[in-house]
Scaffold this motif. Sequence first.
Motif, PDB file in Angstrom:
ATOM      1  N   HIS A  95     -87.027  37.608 -11.111  1.00 20.99           N
ATOM      2  CA  HIS A  95     -87.346  36.688 -12.216  1.00 20.99           C
ATOM      3  C   HIS A  95     -88.809  36.792 -12.653  1.00 20.99           C
ATOM      4  O   HIS A  95     -89.459  35.785 -12.928  1.00 20.99           O
ATOM      5  CB  HIS A  95     -87.022  35.243 -11.826  1.00 20.99           C
ATOM      6  N   ARG A  96     -89.320  38.012 -12.711  1.00 19.68           N
ATOM      7  CA  ARG A  96     -90.681  38.216 -13.210  1.00 19.68           C
ATOM      8  C   ARG A  96     -90.588  38.878 -14.586  1.00 19.68           C
ATOM      9  O   ARG A  96     -90.235  40.052 -14.682  1.00 19.68           O
ATOM     10  CB  ARG A  96     -91.484  39.092 -12.253  1.00 19.68           C
ATOM     11  N   PRO A  97     -90.912  38.152 -15.656  1.00 15.22           N
ATOM     12  CA  PRO A  97     -90.770  38.724 -16.998  1.00 15.22           C
ATOM     13  C   PRO A  97     -91.650  39.943 -17.218  1.00 15.22           C
ATOM     14  O   PRO A  97     -91.323  40.801 -18.051  1.00 15.22           O
ATOM     15  CB  PRO A  97     -91.180  37.560 -17.918  1.00 15.22           C
ATOM     16  N   GLU A  98     -92.746  40.036 -16.484  1.00 10.72           N
ATOM     17  CA  GLU A  98     -93.638  41.185 -16.643  1.00 10.72           C
ATOM     18  C   GLU A  98     -93.177  42.398 -15.855  1.00 10.72           C
ATOM     19  O   GLU A  98     -93.786  43.462 -15.906  1.00 10.72           O
ATOM     20  CB  GLU A  98     -95.064  40.803 -16.208  1.00 10.72           C
ATOM     21  N   GLY A  99     -92.047  42.257 -15.132  1.00 11.84           N
ATOM     22  CA  GLY A  99     -91.571  43.337 -14.278  1.00 11.84           C
ATOM     23  C   GLY A  99     -92.131  43.188 -12.873  1.00 11.84           C
ATOM     24  O   GLY A  99     -92.954  42.320 -12.606  1.00 11.84           O
ATOM     25  N   THR A 100     -91.683  44.049 -11.964  1.00 15.09           N
ATOM     26  CA  THR A 100     -92.101  43.920 -10.578  1.00 15.09           C
ATOM     27  C   THR A 100     -92.291  45.278  -9.929  1.00 15.09           C
ATOM     28  O   THR A 100     -91.622  46.250 -10.278  1.00 15.09           O
ATOM     29  CB  THR A 100     -91.084  43.107  -9.762  1.00 15.09           C
ATOM     30  N   TRP A 101     -93.222  45.345  -8.996  1.00 11.14           N
ATOM     31  CA  TRP A 101     -93.425  46.526  -8.174  1.00 11.14           C
ATOM     32  C   TRP A 101     -92.588  46.441  -6.892  1.00 11.14           C
ATOM     33  O   TRP A 101     -92.522  47.385  -6.120  1.00 11.14           O
ATOM     34  CB  TRP A 101     -94.904  46.666  -7.811  1.00 11.14           C
ATOM     35  N   ILE A 102     -91.946  45.288  -6.670  1.00 11.53           N
ATOM     36  CA  ILE A 102     -91.153  45.105  -5.449  1.00 11.53           C
ATOM     37  C   ILE A 102     -89.761  45.672  -5.730  1.00 11.53           C
ATOM     38  O   ILE A 102     -88.785  44.953  -5.944  1.00 11.53           O
ATOM     39  CB  ILE A 102     -91.113  43.622  -5.031  1.00 11.53           C
ATOM     40  N   ASN A 103     -89.691  46.982  -5.762  1.00  7.38           N
ATOM     41  CA  ASN A 103     -88.451  47.676  -6.080  1.00  7.38           C
ATOM     42  C   ASN A 103     -87.679  47.991  -4.798  1.00  7.38           C
ATOM     43  O   ASN A 103     -88.094  47.623  -3.696  1.00  7.38           O
ATOM     44  CB  ASN A 103     -88.760  48.952  -6.882  1.00  7.38           C
ATOM     45  N   SER A 104     -86.534  48.654  -4.943  1.00  5.68           N
ATOM     46  CA  SER A 104     -85.672  48.920  -3.794  1.00  5.68           C
ATOM     47  C   SER A 104     -86.381  49.781  -2.742  1.00  5.68           C
ATOM     48  O   SER A 104     -86.193  49.575  -1.536  1.00  5.68           O
ATOM     49  CB  SER A 104     -84.389  49.611  -4.263  1.00  5.68           C
ATOM     50  N   GLU A 105     -87.208  50.716  -3.187  1.00  7.88           N
ATOM     51  CA  GLU A 105     -87.933  51.575  -2.245  1.00  7.88           C
ATOM     52  C   GLU A 105     -88.939  50.764  -1.436  1.00  7.88           C
ATOM     53  O   GLU A 105     -89.086  50.946  -0.216  1.00  7.88           O
ATOM     54  CB  GLU A 105     -88.632  52.692  -3.013  1.00  7.88           C
ATOM     55  N   MET A 106     -89.641  49.862  -2.099  1.00 11.41           N
ATOM     56  CA  MET A 106     -90.602  49.006  -1.402  1.00 11.41           C
ATOM     57  C   MET A 106     -89.888  48.064  -0.437  1.00 11.41           C
ATOM     58  O   MET A 106     -90.357  47.823   0.687  1.00 11.41           O
ATOM     59  CB  MET A 106     -91.406  48.202  -2.419  1.00 11.41           C
ATOM     60  N   LEU A 107     -88.745  47.514  -0.855  1.00  8.62           N
ATOM     61  CA  LEU A 107     -87.989  46.625   0.018  1.00  8.62           C
ATOM     62  C   LEU A 107     -87.582  47.327   1.306  1.00  8.62           C
ATOM     63  O   LEU A 107     -87.725  46.776   2.410  1.00  8.62           O
ATOM     64  CB  LEU A 107     -86.749  46.096  -0.709  1.00  8.62           C
ATOM     65  N   ARG A 108     -87.089  48.538   1.184  1.00 10.34           N
ATOM     66  CA  ARG A 108     -86.684  49.289   2.379  1.00 10.34           C
ATOM     67  C   ARG A 108     -87.892  49.578   3.270  1.00 10.34           C
ATOM     68  O   ARG A 108     -87.834  49.434   4.502  1.00 10.34           O
ATOM     69  CB  ARG A 108     -85.995  50.596   1.984  1.00 10.34           C
ATOM     70  N   ALA A 109     -88.993  49.976   2.654  1.00 10.77           N
ATOM     71  CA  ALA A 109     -90.175  50.368   3.427  1.00 10.77           C
ATOM     72  C   ALA A 109     -90.769  49.185   4.191  1.00 10.77           C
ATOM     73  O   ALA A 109     -91.096  49.297   5.387  1.00 10.77           O
ATOM     74  CB  ALA A 109     -91.225  50.975   2.493  1.00 10.77           C
TER      75      ALA A 109
END
Length: 222
Positions: free
Chosen positions: A100-114
């Motif tokens: 729910h970040r309108p500006e987008g997010t860096w917390i993507n699937s790759e970051m979540l796994r890492a």
Amino acid sequence: MKSTGFKKPWIPVHLADDEGLVGVGGDLSPETLLNAYADGVFPWFSEGDPILWWSPNPRAIIEYDDFHISKSLAKTIRKQKFITRLDSAFEMVMAECGRHRPEGTWINSEMLRAYSRMHKLGFAHSAEAWLDGVLVGGVYGVGVGGLFSAESMFFRETDASKVALAYLINHLKARGYLLVDVQIINDHTRSLGATEIGRNKYVTRVKTALAAQIDFLEKPAT
């Protein structure tokens, strides 16, 4: 974590400009991430982009004596509206930080796994605020030695993220952490008392902090 023969995907940070882009590529293995934090570097990139490594100048930190709790927040804490916990829902906290970040997010699937791997290894942690059994706020970050680098926070109830952060700051102080990093200052972190220091000073303080032997959670007696 240092490893013989490890090849860093970033340049020495003193060669970077103030914006702080220091590298492109590499991976998000625990070895790479721990070397990055030890050098004052962190990953920040969007889904589908190559991994980007940053070390901005200046750097935002929270000094314990400067951490600001407003009167209204202090009242909320005293009322014990929220239940606060550590490391009981790391992946949920991180996922919520990316939603729910309108500006987008860096917390993507790759970051979540890492960072989930980092959590399982004892290097990534969360502080949470719960209301009626529901996770309504939290903050997560990376702890190495006496350095804690707070990555992101979220809330679903007023003041929930601030309560979680206050709980985290008190915990870090009690455990003896020497440096609390919040990376880049913004209006929200500034209102909580975040300040900025030069990159060179930050890196020097990181080296001192890394020498400290601190466990995020107290180990049970054996």
